[in-house]
Enzyme design. Structure first.
Site, short mmCIF file in Angstrom:
data_model
loop_
_atom_site.label_atom_id
_atom_site.label_comp_id
_atom_site.label_asym_id
_atom_site.label_seq_id
_atom_site.Cartn_x
_atom_site.Cartn_y
_atom_site.Cartn_z
N ALA A 48 40.89 -4.93 -16.51
CA ALA A 48 41.11 -3.97 -15.43
C ALA A 48 42.08 -2.86 -15.82
O ALA A 48 42.39 -2.01 -15.02
CB ALA A 48 41.63 -4.70 -14.20
N MET A 49 42.56 -2.88 -17.05
CA MET A 49 43.60 -1.95 -17.49
C MET A 49 43.03 -0.53 -17.67
O MET A 49 42.29 -0.27 -18.60
CB MET A 49 44.18 -2.43 -18.82
CG MET A 49 45.19 -1.50 -19.42
SD MET A 49 45.78 -2.09 -21.03
CE MET A 49 44.33 -1.95 -22.04
N PRO A 50 43.38 0.41 -16.77
CA PRO A 50 42.93 1.79 -16.97
C PRO A 50 43.80 2.48 -18.03
O PRO A 50 45.01 2.27 -18.10
CB PRO A 50 43.12 2.43 -15.60
CG PRO A 50 44.15 1.61 -14.92
CD PRO A 50 44.07 0.23 -15.50
N ILE A 51 43.14 3.29 -18.85
CA ILE A 51 43.84 4.09 -19.86
C ILE A 51 43.52 5.55 -19.57
O ILE A 51 42.36 5.95 -19.56
CB ILE A 51 43.39 3.72 -21.29
CG1 ILE A 51 43.67 2.24 -21.55
CG2 ILE A 51 44.11 4.60 -22.31
CD1 ILE A 51 43.08 1.74 -22.85
#
Length: 79
Positions: A14-17
């Site tokens: 779920a980690m947005p970059i």
């Protein structure tokens, strides 16, 4: 089909970059404020924790950014 079952894997998935490209010259305070605002928006809209948000800021000098075939440096000289 691979299922994510481990909570650490789920958090990483779920980690947005975010990549933010800016012309060089903005103050540290403005960049910090922008990072805080973007992080807050992603927390609110994507439902992720602030510690999951990654933001990369790349600054570009005037001569490395052009619009319509003219660099920003040229535009400043002509103004």
């Amino acid at each position: 089909m691979h299922r994510i079952t481990d909570s650490k894997q789920a958090r990483e998935a779920a980690m947005p970059i975010i990549e933010m490209h800016l012309l060089a010259g903005r103050s540290t305070e403005k960049k910090r404020n922008a990072v805080a605002a973007v992080t807050s928006a992603l927390v609110d809209t994507l439902g992720v924790g602030p510690e999951q948000v990654r933001i990369l800021i790349t600054e570009h000098p005037d001569e490395n950014f052009a619009v319509g075939g003219i660099t920003i440096g040229q535009r400043k000289q002509e103004a």
